[in-house]
Design a protein around this motif. Structure first.
Motif, PDB file in Angstrom:
ATOM      1  N   ASN A 116       3.852   2.064 -14.574  1.00  0.00           N
ATOM      2  CA  ASN A 116       3.893   0.749 -14.034  1.00  0.00           C
ATOM      3  C   ASN A 116       4.246   0.064 -12.760  1.00  0.00           C
ATOM      4  OD1 ASN A 116       2.953   0.076 -16.838  1.00  0.00           O
ATOM      5  ND2 ASN A 116       5.098   1.305 -17.621  1.00  0.00           N
ATOM      6  N   CYS A 117       4.745   0.781 -12.000  1.00  0.00           N
ATOM      7  CA  CYS A 117       5.517   0.461 -10.774  1.00  0.00           C
ATOM      8  C   CYS A 117       3.829   0.137  -9.481  1.00  0.00           C
ATOM      9  CB  CYS A 117       6.195   1.725 -10.522  1.00  0.00           C
ATOM     10  SG  CYS A 117       6.734   0.738  -8.256  1.00  0.00           S
ATOM     11  N   GLN A 118       3.021   1.139 -10.382  1.00  0.00           N
ATOM     12  CA  GLN A 118       1.299   1.671  -9.081  1.00  0.00           C
ATOM     13  C   GLN A 118       1.078   0.160 -10.204  1.00  0.00           C
ATOM     14  OE1 GLN A 118      -0.163   5.050  -9.445  1.00  0.00           O
ATOM     15  NE2 GLN A 118       1.280   6.325  -7.813  1.00  0.00           N
ATOM     16  N   ARG A 119       0.532  -0.037 -11.080  1.00  0.00           N
ATOM     17  CA  ARG A 119       0.111  -1.333 -11.168  1.00  0.00           C
ATOM     18  C   ARG A 119       1.049  -3.045 -10.912  1.00  0.00           C
ATOM     19  NH1 ARG A 119       1.034  -1.859 -16.511  1.00  0.00           N
ATOM     20  NH2 ARG A 119      -0.039  -4.190 -17.274  1.00  0.00           N
ATOM     21  N   LEU A 120       2.100  -2.563 -11.089  1.00  0.00           N
ATOM     22  CA  LEU A 120       3.285  -3.777 -10.411  1.00  0.00           C
ATOM     23  C   LEU A 120       2.888  -3.894  -9.193  1.00  0.00           C
ATOM     24  CD1 LEU A 120       5.004  -6.459 -10.523  1.00  0.00           C
ATOM     25  CD2 LEU A 120       6.920  -4.023 -10.454  1.00  0.00           C
ATOM     26  N   GLN A 121       2.869  -3.399  -8.256  1.00  0.00           N
ATOM     27  CA  GLN A 121       2.492  -3.480  -6.716  1.00  0.00           C
ATOM     28  C   GLN A 121       0.883  -3.386  -6.703  1.00  0.00           C
ATOM     29  OE1 GLN A 121       3.763   0.623  -5.627  1.00  0.00           O
ATOM     30  NE2 GLN A 121       5.374   0.134  -4.694  1.00  0.00           N
ATOM     31  N   SER A 122       0.635  -3.227  -6.689  1.00  0.00           N
ATOM     32  CA  SER A 122      -0.774  -3.430  -6.686  1.00  0.00           C
ATOM     33  C   SER A 122      -1.031  -5.080  -7.183  1.00  0.00           C
ATOM     34  CB  SER A 122      -2.071  -2.352  -7.636  1.00  0.00           C
ATOM     35  OG  SER A 122      -2.002  -3.464  -9.377  1.00  0.00           O
ATOM     36  N   LYS A 123      -0.231  -5.628  -7.470  1.00  0.00           N
ATOM     37  CA  LYS A 123      -0.513  -7.146  -7.870  1.00  0.00           C
ATOM     38  C   LYS A 123       0.310  -8.299  -7.106  1.00  0.00           C
ATOM     39  CE  LYS A 123      -3.699  -6.674 -11.475  1.00  0.00           C
ATOM     40  NZ  LYS A 123      -5.366  -6.981 -11.092  1.00  0.00           N
ATOM     41  N   LEU A 124       1.029  -7.662  -6.399  1.00  0.00           N
ATOM     42  CA  LEU A 124       1.804  -8.198  -5.014  1.00  0.00           C
ATOM     43  C   LEU A 124       1.062  -8.667  -4.010  1.00  0.00           C
ATOM     44  CD1 LEU A 124       4.418  -6.521  -5.807  1.00  0.00           C
ATOM     45  CD2 LEU A 124       4.684  -9.000  -6.483  1.00  0.00           C
ATOM     46  N   GLN A 157       0.836  -1.169  -0.096  1.00  0.00           N
ATOM     47  CA  GLN A 157       0.035  -0.396  -0.258  1.00  0.00           C
ATOM     48  C   GLN A 157       0.884   1.297  -0.265  1.00  0.00           C
ATOM     49  OE1 GLN A 157      -3.031   0.401   2.711  1.00  0.00           O
ATOM     50  NE2 GLN A 157      -2.737  -1.938   3.240  1.00  0.00           N
ATOM     51  N   GLU A 158       0.434   1.951  -0.544  1.00  0.00           N
ATOM     52  CA  GLU A 158       1.043   3.657  -0.760  1.00  0.00           C
ATOM     53  C   GLU A 158       1.054   4.155   0.443  1.00  0.00           C
ATOM     54  OE1 GLU A 158       3.466   4.940  -3.192  1.00  0.00           O
ATOM     55  OE2 GLU A 158       3.212   2.922  -4.016  1.00  0.00           O
ATOM     56  N   LYS A 159       1.907   4.220   1.488  1.00  0.00           N
ATOM     57  CA  LYS A 159       1.685   4.887   2.617  1.00  0.00           C
ATOM     58  C   LYS A 159       2.707   5.951   2.805  1.00  0.00           C
ATOM     59  CE  LYS A 159       3.946   1.215   5.370  1.00  0.00           C
ATOM     60  NZ  LYS A 159       2.806   0.422   6.796  1.00  0.00           N
ATOM     61  N   LYS A 160       2.270   7.194   3.890  1.00  0.00           N
ATOM     62  CA  LYS A 160       3.852   7.783   3.962  1.00  0.00           C
ATOM     63  C   LYS A 160       4.706   7.722   4.655  1.00  0.00           C
ATOM     64  CE  LYS A 160       4.668  12.822   5.402  1.00  0.00           C
ATOM     65  NZ  LYS A 160       3.672  14.316   5.765  1.00  0.00           N
ATOM     66  N   PRO A 161       5.050   8.193   4.334  1.00  0.00           N
ATOM     67  CA  PRO A 161       7.055   6.747   5.360  1.00  0.00           C
ATOM     68  C   PRO A 161       6.922   8.271   6.698  1.00  0.00           C
ATOM     69  CG  PRO A 161       8.079   7.835   4.345  1.00  0.00           C
ATOM     70  CD  PRO A 161       6.368   7.644   3.514  1.00  0.00           C
ATOM     71  N   PRO A 162       7.116   7.075   8.665  1.00  0.00           N
ATOM     72  CA  PRO A 162       7.636   8.208   9.571  1.00  0.00           C
ATOM     73  C   PRO A 162       8.442   9.368   9.248  1.00  0.00           C
ATOM     74  CG  PRO A 162       8.423   5.842   9.519  1.00  0.00           C
ATOM     75  CD  PRO A 162       8.031   6.122   8.805  1.00  0.00           C
ATOM     76  N   ALA A 163       8.679  10.166   9.124  1.00  0.00           N
ATOM     77  CA  ALA A 163       9.745  11.186   9.075  1.00  0.00           C
ATOM     78  C   ALA A 163      11.423  10.798   9.571  1.00  0.00           C
ATOM     79  CB  ALA A 163       9.209  12.264   9.625  1.00  0.00           C
ATOM     80  N   ARG A 164      12.253  10.826   8.585  1.00  0.00           N
ATOM     81  CA  ARG A 164      13.678  10.307   9.252  1.00  0.00           C
ATOM     82  C   ARG A 164      14.996  11.409   9.281  1.00  0.00           C
ATOM     83  NH1 ARG A 164      15.167   5.274   5.301  1.00  0.00           N
ATOM     84  NH2 ARG A 164      12.905   4.418   5.790  1.00  0.00           N
ATOM     85  N   GLN A 165      15.574  11.160   9.667  1.00  0.00           N
ATOM     86  CA  GLN A 165      17.009  11.880  10.357  1.00  0.00           C
ATOM     87  C   GLN A 165      17.948  11.752   9.256  1.00  0.00           C
ATOM     88  OE1 GLN A 165      18.753  11.777  13.598  1.00  0.00           O
ATOM     89  NE2 GLN A 165      20.506  13.631  13.435  1.00  0.00           N
ATOM     90  N   LYS A 166      17.934  12.953   8.086  1.00  0.00           N
ATOM     91  CA  LYS A 166      18.611  12.362   7.017  1.00  0.00           C
ATOM     92  C   LYS A 166      19.995  12.466   7.422  1.00  0.00           C
ATOM     93  CE  LYS A 166      15.827  13.423   3.156  1.00  0.00           C
ATOM     94  NZ  LYS A 166      15.699  12.004   2.142  1.00  0.00           N
ATOM     95  N   GLU A 167      20.634  12.453   7.728  1.00  0.00           N
ATOM     96  CA  GLU A 167      22.439  12.534   8.345  1.00  0.00           C
ATOM     97  C   GLU A 167      22.228  12.569  10.049  1.00  0.00           C
ATOM     98  OE1 GLU A 167      25.321  15.337   8.200  1.00  0.00           O
ATOM     99  OE2 GLU A 167      25.303  14.370   5.749  1.00  0.00           O
ATOM    100  N   ARG A 168      23.053  11.370   9.772  1.00  0.00           N
ATOM    101  CA  ARG A 168      23.417  11.455  11.898  1.00  0.00           C
ATOM    102  C   ARG A 168      24.949  10.917  12.010  1.00  0.00           C
ATOM    103  NH1 ARG A 168      22.327   6.419  14.556  1.00  0.00           N
ATOM    104  NH2 ARG A 168      21.233   4.846  12.999  1.00  0.00           N
ATOM    105  N   VAL A 169      25.540  10.937  13.714  1.00  0.00           N
ATOM    106  CA  VAL A 169      26.496  10.559  13.229  1.00  0.00           C
ATOM    107  C   VAL A 169      26.746   9.324  13.713  1.00  0.00           C
ATOM    108  CG1 VAL A 169      28.890  11.407  14.558  1.00  0.00           C
ATOM    109  CG2 VAL A 169      27.581  12.587  13.872  1.00  0.00           C
ATOM    110  N   ILE A 170      27.909   8.316  13.861  1.00  0.00           N
ATOM    111  CA  ILE A 170      28.226   6.936  14.487  1.00  0.00           C
ATOM    112  C   ILE A 170      29.238   6.881  14.547  1.00  0.00           C
ATOM    113  CG2 ILE A 170      25.642   5.665  13.759  1.00  0.00           C
ATOM    114  CD1 ILE A 170      27.250   4.834  11.174  1.00  0.00           C
ATOM    115  N   MET A 171      29.370   6.090  15.442  1.00  0.00           N
ATOM    116  CA  MET A 171      30.639   6.567  16.364  1.00  0.00           C
ATOM    117  C   MET A 171      31.677   5.032  16.635  1.00  0.00           C
ATOM    118  SD  MET A 171      29.790   9.734  17.696  1.00  0.00           S
ATOM    119  CE  MET A 171      32.133   9.417  18.342  1.00  0.00           C
ATOM    120  N   GLY A 172      33.343   4.990  16.642  1.00  0.00           N
ATOM    121  CA  GLY A 172      34.083   4.496  15.650  1.00  0.00           C
ATOM    122  C   GLY A 172      33.753   2.597  15.041  1.00  0.00           C
ATOM    123  N   LEU A 173      33.810   1.277  16.019  1.00  0.00           N
ATOM    124  CA  LEU A 173      33.815   0.687  15.252  1.00  0.00           C
ATOM    125  C   LEU A 173      32.278   0.538  14.810  1.00  0.00           C
ATOM    126  CD1 LEU A 173      36.148  -1.962  17.484  1.00  0.00           C
ATOM    127  CD2 LEU A 173      36.149  -1.607  15.290  1.00  0.00           C
TER     128      LEU A 173
END
Length: 248
Positions: free
Chosen positions: A220-228, A7-23
């Motif tokens: 065409n992707c919308q047509r495809l998704q409706s058949k999955l 189903q087409e649905k609006k995804p939750p807002a997500r952070q575009k960039e974040r910092v991760i540490m070391g290993l």
């Protein structure tokens, strides 16, 4: 409401960039994933190449394969202490780019060729996808000048898709226009997913590409998704005997 259909649905807002540490940053790059590396010399010279991520150890070392370069390039750029910028695509977080700067610790030629870098203090995780993406495993074809190339459609969203094929096959250029054709073996319907190539990488002996749809491709992707529908592990074509309609 049918929860099995895509189903087409609006995804939750997500952070575009974040910092991760070391290993912890290394956990976001899968072993064997191809990455883009750029060596920067103290005089400002740059050398860009591709290499595969091998892994890391507890001694704060990360390992990459040795690229195929000239002896002159190795002599000029592969010096211990030189800075290296690394971009690797992560399979985690809905698709992201792991970006960090490190430095050359060792260049190993024997008994095996290996590049050894220090683990960065931190890295940036840059989100690449703005929409919900669904995992698939559907065969498709791309028409080449003299033959059809069989590929696997690996994931799909409203804006684009991913596909893969054996690495020995032809390569596509970024911004190259292609049409990925998917056929529903149950109904015989054809879905022409047209658009332009936006990224590529090699992973475990296969070429992996990202395709951004144009207008007809989106339709065409919308047509495809409706058949999955979701069979418990991935999305597959609906059976005509139990084909729920979208939003039923």
């Amino acid at each position: 409401m049918n929860t099995n259909s895509i189903q087409e649905k609006k995804p939750p807002a997500r952070q575009k960039e974040r910092v991760i540490m070391g290993l912890h940053a290394m956990d976001f790059i899968q072993h064997g994933t191809e990455a883009s590396l750029e060596v920067l010399t103290p005089l400002g010279q740059r050398l860009t190449f591709k290499s595969n991520f091998i892994g890391f150890n507890e001694q704060q070392h990360i390992f990459f394969t040795m690229p195929h370069l000239t002896k002159k390039e190795y002599d000029e750029f592969f010096i211990e202490g030189f800075n290296v910028d690394i971009d690797g695509v992560s399979e985690k977080g809905g698709g992201a780019l792991v970006r960090f700067r490190t430095r050359i610790e060792h260049v190993v030629y024997k008994p095996i060729k290996l590049l050894v870098f220090s683990v960065p203090q931190q890295a940036k995780l840059v989100m690449l996808r703005n929409e919900v993406r669904y995992e698939l495993s559907l065969p498709g074809d791309i028409q080449l000048p003299n033959r059809k190339l069989r590929v696997i459609l690996t994931d799909v969203s409203s804006a684009g898709c991913g596909f893969s094929f054996d690495a020995i096959s032809p390569e596509f250029d970024v911004d190259q226009r292609i049409v990925l054709e998917v056929v529903n073996d149950i109904s015989g319907d054809n879905y022409a997913l047209s658009g332009v190539v936006k990224n590529s990488r090699k992973k475990r002996g296969k070429q992996n590409y990202g395709l951004v749809f144009d207008g007809p491709g989106k339709a065409n992707c919308q047509r495809l998704q409706s058949k999955l529908f979701y069979d418990g592990t991935k999305y597959v074509f609906k059976s005509p005997h139990k084909a729920p309609t979208l939003g039923a």
